[in-house]
Design an enzyme around this catalytic site. Structure first.
Site, PDB file in Angstrom:
ATOM      1  N   GLN A   1      11.789  66.506  31.520  1.00  0.00           N
ATOM      2  CA  GLN A   1      13.134  66.792  30.998  1.00  0.00           C
ATOM      3  C   GLN A   1      13.316  68.294  30.789  1.00  0.00           C
ATOM      4  O   GLN A   1      12.421  68.955  30.266  1.00  0.00           O
ATOM      5  CB  GLN A   1      13.327  66.060  29.661  1.00  0.00           C
ATOM      6  CG  GLN A   1      13.472  64.564  29.799  1.00  0.00           C
ATOM      7  CD  GLN A   1      14.900  64.130  30.164  1.00  0.00           C
ATOM      8  OE1 GLN A   1      15.822  64.946  30.252  1.00  0.00           O
ATOM      9  NE2 GLN A   1      15.070  62.847  30.379  1.00  0.00           N
TER      10      GLN A   1
ATOM     11  N   TYR B   1      10.390  53.768  35.307  1.00  0.00           N
ATOM     12  CA  TYR B   1      10.787  55.150  35.671  1.00  0.00           C
ATOM     13  C   TYR B   1      10.141  56.101  34.670  1.00  0.00           C
ATOM     14  O   TYR B   1      10.815  56.915  34.035  1.00  0.00           O
ATOM     15  CB  TYR B   1      12.316  55.315  35.677  1.00  0.00           C
ATOM     16  CG  TYR B   1      13.036  54.297  36.515  1.00  0.00           C
ATOM     17  CD1 TYR B   1      13.361  54.576  37.847  1.00  0.00           C
ATOM     18  CD2 TYR B   1      13.372  53.046  35.990  1.00  0.00           C
ATOM     19  CE1 TYR B   1      14.019  53.638  38.622  1.00  0.00           C
ATOM     20  CE2 TYR B   1      14.021  52.103  36.767  1.00  0.00           C
ATOM     21  CZ  TYR B   1      14.346  52.395  38.071  1.00  0.00           C
ATOM     22  OH  TYR B   1      14.994  51.467  38.830  1.00  0.00           O
TER      23      TYR B   1
ATOM     24  N   CYS C   1      21.190  59.037  32.763  1.00  0.00           N
ATOM     25  CA  CYS C   1      21.705  60.390  33.001  1.00  0.00           C
ATOM     26  C   CYS C   1      23.008  60.335  33.788  1.00  0.00           C
ATOM     27  O   CYS C   1      23.518  61.363  34.206  1.00  0.00           O
ATOM     28  CB  CYS C   1      20.658  61.256  33.693  1.00  0.00           C
ATOM     29  SG  CYS C   1      20.115  60.588  35.263  1.00  0.00           S
TER      30      CYS C   1
ATOM     31  N   ASP D   1      14.665  54.483  32.370  1.00  0.00           N
ATOM     32  CA  ASP D   1      15.189  55.854  32.407  1.00  0.00           C
ATOM     33  C   ASP D   1      15.329  56.248  33.874  1.00  0.00           C
ATOM     34  O   ASP D   1      14.599  57.106  34.364  1.00  0.00           O
ATOM     35  CB  ASP D   1      14.214  56.777  31.650  1.00  0.00           C
ATOM     36  CG  ASP D   1      14.711  58.203  31.556  1.00  0.00           C
ATOM     37  OD1 ASP D   1      15.890  58.451  31.882  1.00  0.00           O
ATOM     38  OD2 ASP D   1      13.920  59.084  31.156  1.00  0.00           O
TER      39      ASP D   1
ATOM     40  N   GLU E   1       6.190  54.207  37.949  1.00  0.00           N
ATOM     41  CA  GLU E   1       6.835  55.414  38.458  1.00  0.00           C
ATOM     42  C   GLU E   1       6.472  55.511  39.940  1.00  0.00           C
ATOM     43  O   GLU E   1       5.374  55.134  40.345  1.00  0.00           O
ATOM     44  CB  GLU E   1       6.303  56.599  37.624  1.00  0.00           C
ATOM     45  CG  GLU E   1       6.359  57.957  38.263  1.00  0.00           C
ATOM     46  CD  GLU E   1       7.768  58.464  38.493  1.00  0.00           C
ATOM     47  OE1 GLU E   1       8.613  58.343  37.599  1.00  0.00           O
ATOM     48  OE2 GLU E   1       8.013  58.964  39.600  1.00  0.00           O
TER      49      GLU E   1
END
Ligand code: SAH
Length: 456
Positions: free
Chosen positions: A287, A316, A412, A385, A337
């Site tokens: 991030q 994720y 996001c 996420d 992931e």
């Protein structure tokens, strides 16, 4: 035949700006026909010159502001607005936060979900100089390798030294690297000819540790003088503990290529988030706004409502930042992931923090979810996420089959979040508490949102 539009190219008219697009352009509606106006803000009455009038929308230039918004602030450097680095820089921060909440509210309304509540956007105290990572293009400018950015939606290069939203130390390191590359006469990449050497300079800095990584992204496999260049970078910037070369030989806008090698120092830097330590390698997602990320993760974990007895899936998971935060309060955490290097980091990060209740897998989230469901793993909570495109429909089905009590969705992109809330609805999950927008990207139009879905 061409439909008549209420305005034509070169018309001049006065209109009031009613909204802002996702790119931060003002919108004036003329008989329902939208005209997009760069730089104009909601509420402003503007004299416009129509630049282009397509069938369904047009573009206009502001000739004169008859009224200005009370939320208009000095734009600082116009280059920053032109490049799209800070498209909202001319708008007061409280107005930006309200606008981000409204983006979410409007999308819910469009999807007939207007009964869902949206909390106020959680903002930053100092909404600039926040980015812990920069990826800037290097191009030839007046005969010299120069770093900067592109004008929005174009390949026109604009030299820059102050990027306003980056950690100021990162701006300094970029200048030092640029000067060293000039000293060794390393050619900048030339897009038209697909020739030259340095395409981008990427810099990442640990917010708490101050450790800096420099990645020179090259078009060529060979970087002449690599040993001297990297030694000079470390001499000029002793906080640079990692100098990497990333090779990207393709004709593409994607910044990083597949291969990275160490030129000097380590191949990762460390940083901390909410007291946990993380190793971060060049290719892993991390991030970009550390101050807001601590708030975002703390809230996501709080919303998961863990007591220490739960099995949790973190889909994720990147380098395991959320997974480790969850593991401190859960019985067992499974992370998945798709980038192998990120999972290497995630495993290392679990060891580094002495957490043993984590299992990580390299796979697509949808495949792993199906596999776990088939293996009889019964999560109490699933945290997701995903990137901007949101969740795969298959993931949602598999997640619902696993039947967790709660899904904590960190998003996001509110457009795909709303779509996925609708899809979860079909699977018997609904939102029962306000959605919570977080401002991870001040001065830009991006908004991060947490939503909690519960089994009906
Ligand atoms: N939760 C992490 C990472 C979020 S970014 C953090 O906050 O740091 C989204 C991550 O999803 C990226 O690391 C990306 O590599 C990964 N990703 C993208 N598509 C995926 C897929 N289909 N399955 C699993 N992971 C995916």
């Amino acid at each position: 035949m061409k439909k008549n539009t209420p305005v034509k190219k070169n018309d001049e008219l006065v209109a009031t700006i009613s909204d802002l697009t996702y790119q931060g352009m003002g919108v004036a509606k003329v008989e329902g026909y939208p005209l997009f106006v760069a730089g104009a803000l909601p509420g402003e009455e503007v004299k416009l010159h129509v630049l282009k009038a397509d069938k369904n929308y047009g573009f206009a230039k502001a000739l004169e502001y008859l009224t200005t918004s009370p939320d208009r602030v000095s734009a600082g450097k116009k280059e920053l607005v032109q490049t799209g680095i800070t498209p909202l820089q001319h708008w007061a921060y409280p107005a930006q936060l309200k606008y981000k909440r409204k983006l979410v509210v409007d999308l819910l309304q469009k999807a007939h979900l207007s009964d869902l509540e949206v909390a106020d956007t959680v903002g930053m105290e100092e909404p600039y100089h926040y980015r812990n990572k920069a990826q800037v293009p290097a191009r030839e400018w007046h005969g010299k390798l120069t770093t900067g950015f592109f004008r929005r939606g174009s390949h026109n290069f604009i030299p820059l030294e102050d990027y306003y939203i980056q950690d100021p130390r990162i701006d300094e390191v970029i200048i030092a690297v640029r000067d060293i590359l000039r000293k060794y006469k390393v050619p900048a990449y030339k897009e038209e000819k697909h020739s030259g050497v340095i395409r981008n300079v990427m810099v990442r800095r640990g917010h708490y540790t101050g450790e800096v990584m420099v990645v020179l992204v090259t078009k060529t496999k060979k970087l002449m003088g690599a040993a001297e260049i990297s030694a000079d970078i470390q001499k000029a910037c002793p906080d640079v503990i990692s100098v990497m070369q990333n090779i990207n030989t393709e004709k593409t806008n994607v910044i990083l290529g597949k291969t990275s090698k160490v030129l000097r120092g380590r191949n990762y830097i460390q940083d901390q988030l909410n007291g946990l330590t993380f190793d971060i390698s060049a290719q892993s997602f991390y991030q970009v706004n550390p101050v807001q990320t601590e708030k975002l993760y703390a809230r996501a974990v709080e919303l998961a409502g863990l007591t220490g007895e739960e099995t949790v899936i973190d889909a994720y998971c990147g380098i395991g930042t959320i997974s480790l935060s969850l593991a401190q309060a859960a019985k067992q955490v499974y992370g998945v992931e798709i980038v192998p290097a990120a999972i290497e980091d995630a495993k290392q990060n679990a060891r580094l923090n002495h957490l043993e209740n984590l299992t990580f897998e390299v796979a697509s989230a949808e495949d792993a979810m199906k596999k776990w469901a088939a293996a009889g793993i019964k999560p109490d909570v699933i945290v997701v996420d995903p990137p901007r495109k949101g969740l795969a429909a298959e993931f949602i089905e598999a997640a619902a089959t696993a039947a967790p009590q709660k899904i904590v969705y960190v998003s996001c992109n509110p457009a795909t979040l709303v779509r996925d809330i609708e899809r979860f609805g079909e699977q018997g999950y609904s939102v029962k508490q306000p959605l919570e927008p977080f401002d991870q990207f001040p001065q830009t139009t991006h908004v991060e949102t947490i939503a909690v879905l519960e089994r009906d």
